[in-house]
Design a protein around this motif. Structure first.
Motif: not given
Length: 201
Positions: A50-53, A150-151, A114-119, A121-127
């Motif tokens: 879902x997150x990838x989409x 939302x992401x 958890x690992x990919x979710x954390x990465x 999250x970091x991506x979306x925080x920068x965005x």
């Protein structure tokens, strides 16, 4: 000349700054889409799928926003309608996928979640950081902000789901999160479509 063609246009200096922010957000999201789609397959995680989409949808939305940025409000509103319908489509796809996997799915790999979710999250925080000052505006700008927000919220619950899967050894925390993400996508889709329709009147 109608108001839709002359009013509420984005100032030139804001357009230039907003364009840079959109390109940064696009690059981050498009790269993360490839990471998450691959890991969602190997981890069997519906919430990561879902997150990838979401990342793919956001990437497309950023490109559409870049294209219509210099255009009149009526054209930006039409683009927002496309984005809203697309977001709703992704939400419905994940909803039905989640229902299917509720009965036939397997336990996902919690560590990868958890690992990919954390990465992610970091991506979306920068965005979010580069887009924050542009969160208010027409339906097009608001749609971009809602997607990004939302992401980030979704990333947090994906990480939490990975932890819960670890302790429970159950597939259901991942699927509950997928339900939440599909709901957020559908709700944001509704908000964007309604505002865009209002701008087209």
């Amino acid at each position: 000349m109608s108001c839709s063609n002359c009013c509420h246009s984005t100032p030139v200096h804001i357009s230039s700054e907003y364009r840079k922010a959109l390109w940064i957000a696009f690059g981050l999201n498009f790269a993360m889409f490839f990471v998450e789609i691959l890991i969602s397959i190997t981890s069997r995680s519906t919430s990561l799928l879902s997150d990838s989409l979401d990342f793919f949808g956001d990437s497309a939305n950023y490109l559409i926003s870049l294209y219509v940025l210099p255009m009149a409000l009526i054209h930006r509103a039409k683009a927002s309608l496309v984005k809203g319908v697309t977001m709703g489509g992704f939400g419905m796809f994940i909803l039905f996928t989640t229902i299917y996997r509720w009965f036939y799915g397997e336990i996902p790999h919690y560590s990868q979640m958890s690992i990919v979710g954390s990465l992610a999250l970091l991506t979306n925080l920068v965005a979010m950081w580069v887009l924050y000052r542009f969160r208010e505006g027409d339906s097009n700008m608001r749609g971009v902000w809602l997607c990004t927000r939302n992401d980030a919220m979704g990333n947090l619950v994906v990480i939490l789901a990975g932890v819960v899967v670890y302790f429970t050894q159950s597939k259901y925390p991942d699927l509950v999160v997928a339900f939440i993400l599909s709901f957020l996508a559908i709700q944001a889709s509704k908000a964007i479509i309604l505002q865009a329709l209002g701008e087209l009147k």
